[in-house]
Design a protein around this motif. Structure first.
Motif, PDB file in Angstrom:
ATOM      1  N   UNK A 131     -22.406  43.091  -0.298  1.00 36.33           N
ATOM      2  CA  UNK A 131     -23.645  43.814  -0.563  1.00 36.33           C
ATOM      3  C   UNK A 131     -23.698  45.221   0.032  1.00 36.33           C
ATOM      4  N   UNK A 132     -22.761  45.552   0.915  1.00 40.26           N
ATOM      5  CA  UNK A 132     -22.753  46.890   1.503  1.00 40.26           C
ATOM      6  C   UNK A 132     -21.732  47.812   0.834  1.00 40.26           C
ATOM      7  N   UNK A 133     -21.194  47.408  -0.284  1.00 42.88           N
ATOM      8  CA  UNK A 133     -20.192  48.234  -0.965  1.00 42.88           C
ATOM      9  C   UNK A 133     -20.895  49.440  -1.581  1.00 42.88           C
ATOM     10  N   UNK A 134     -20.939  50.525  -0.814  1.00 44.96           N
ATOM     11  CA  UNK A 134     -21.712  51.690  -1.227  1.00 44.96           C
ATOM     12  C   UNK A 134     -21.192  52.308  -2.514  1.00 44.96           C
ATOM     13  N   UNK A 135     -19.919  52.208  -2.811  1.00 43.72           N
ATOM     14  CA  UNK A 135     -19.410  52.753  -4.071  1.00 43.72           C
ATOM     15  C   UNK A 135     -19.895  51.920  -5.259  1.00 43.72           C
ATOM     16  N   UNK A 157     -29.805  54.729  -4.804  1.00 47.70           N
ATOM     17  CA  UNK A 157     -29.298  55.783  -3.909  1.00 47.70           C
ATOM     18  C   UNK A 157     -29.895  55.660  -2.511  1.00 47.70           C
ATOM     19  N   UNK A 158     -31.169  55.254  -2.420  1.00 41.88           N
ATOM     20  CA  UNK A 158     -31.762  55.023  -1.101  1.00 41.88           C
ATOM     21  C   UNK A 158     -31.032  53.910  -0.354  1.00 41.88           C
ATOM     22  N   UNK A 159     -30.605  52.879  -1.096  1.00 44.64           N
ATOM     23  CA  UNK A 159     -29.843  51.794  -0.473  1.00 44.64           C
ATOM     24  C   UNK A 159     -28.527  52.325   0.087  1.00 44.64           C
ATOM     25  N   UNK A 164     -24.715  54.622   4.205  1.00 44.18           N
ATOM     26  CA  UNK A 164     -23.820  55.776   4.380  1.00 44.18           C
ATOM     27  C   UNK A 164     -24.660  57.046   4.261  1.00 44.18           C
ATOM     28  N   UNK A 165     -25.428  57.371   5.310  1.00 46.01           N
ATOM     29  CA  UNK A 165     -26.374  58.483   5.243  1.00 46.01           C
ATOM     30  C   UNK A 165     -25.747  59.847   4.933  1.00 46.01           C
ATOM     31  N   UNK A 173     -28.064  63.520  -5.205  1.00 46.94           N
ATOM     32  CA  UNK A 173     -28.734  62.699  -6.228  1.00 46.94           C
ATOM     33  C   UNK A 173     -30.191  62.447  -5.868  1.00 46.94           C
ATOM     34  N   UNK A 174     -30.475  62.163  -4.613  1.00 50.30           N
ATOM     35  CA  UNK A 174     -31.858  61.938  -4.193  1.00 50.30           C
ATOM     36  C   UNK A 174     -32.702  63.199  -4.386  1.00 50.30           C
TER      37      UNK A 174
END
Length: 186
Positions: A131-135, A157-159, A164-165, A173-174
């Motif tokens: 669940x943390x796979x940011x890609x 994108x917020x997730x 990965x801030x 994108x945000x």
């Protein structure tokens, strides 16, 4: 396009629920947990290095066969041979269905081939495993933008931002989506 948007709604719920509610230790080793924690607090230069380390760890399946199929699939992608890439990566997910990186990589091939439904399915599979796979989350966000679902893209994108801030694509994108989601200030 209508079928895809209908398909995405349950996918969004499942993926974002998995991201929000599953514990990081479900899919990650202690070393990866430590890297993920460091990533959250890193400056952009260190974050890029940490993200590379994390992605390298995600690419290690623990199986020589799976690692070989992943390499063959990626090599075929680099050559632009979508058919070969899909063959290798399908063999990979069949051989190692619990290896999230196989699903993410095949999703990328599907995406580039214009096969959005299968790409979403593979990203959903990957996020169920990690669940943390940011890609993978960025992949979903990109798909949401493509089908004009800015609210879902923004949320995805917020997730990623929470994980990965310093990700440069996410910040941009945000900023791009904020006026669409929150409205323009006068």
């Amino acid at each position: 396009m209508g079928i895809l948007t209908q398909y995405l709604k349950p996918t969004v719920a499942a993926a974002l629920s998995a991201i929000a509610f599953l514990q990081p230790s479900v899919a990650l080793s202690a070393d990866l947990d430590a890297l993920m924690l460091q990533l959250r607090d890193a400056d952009p230069r260190d974050a890029a290095r940490l993200a590379d380390e994390i992605q390298l760890e995600w690419s290690k399946s623990g199986s020589a066969t799976a690692d070989y199929l992943l390499k063959r699939g990626r090599d075929a992608m680099e050559r632009g041979d979508t058919t070969a890439a899909l063959e290798h990566l399908t063999a990979l997910v069949d051989h190692a269905p619990d290896f999230a990186e196989g699903w993410v990589t095949r999703a990328g091939v599907y995406f580039h081939a214009g096969l959005l439904g299968p790409a979403v399915h593979d990203l959903e599979q990957a996020l169920a495993l990690n669940p943390q796979h940011f890609e993978a989350i960025i992949g979903l966000a990109t798909l949401f933008e493509m089908i004009d679902r800015p609210d879902e893209a923004y949320e995805a994108y917020l997730q990623v931002k929470a994980i990965h801030p310093a990700h440069p694509d996410v910040t941009e994108a945000l900023q791009r989506l904020a006026p669409l989601v929150k409205g323009q200030t006068l």
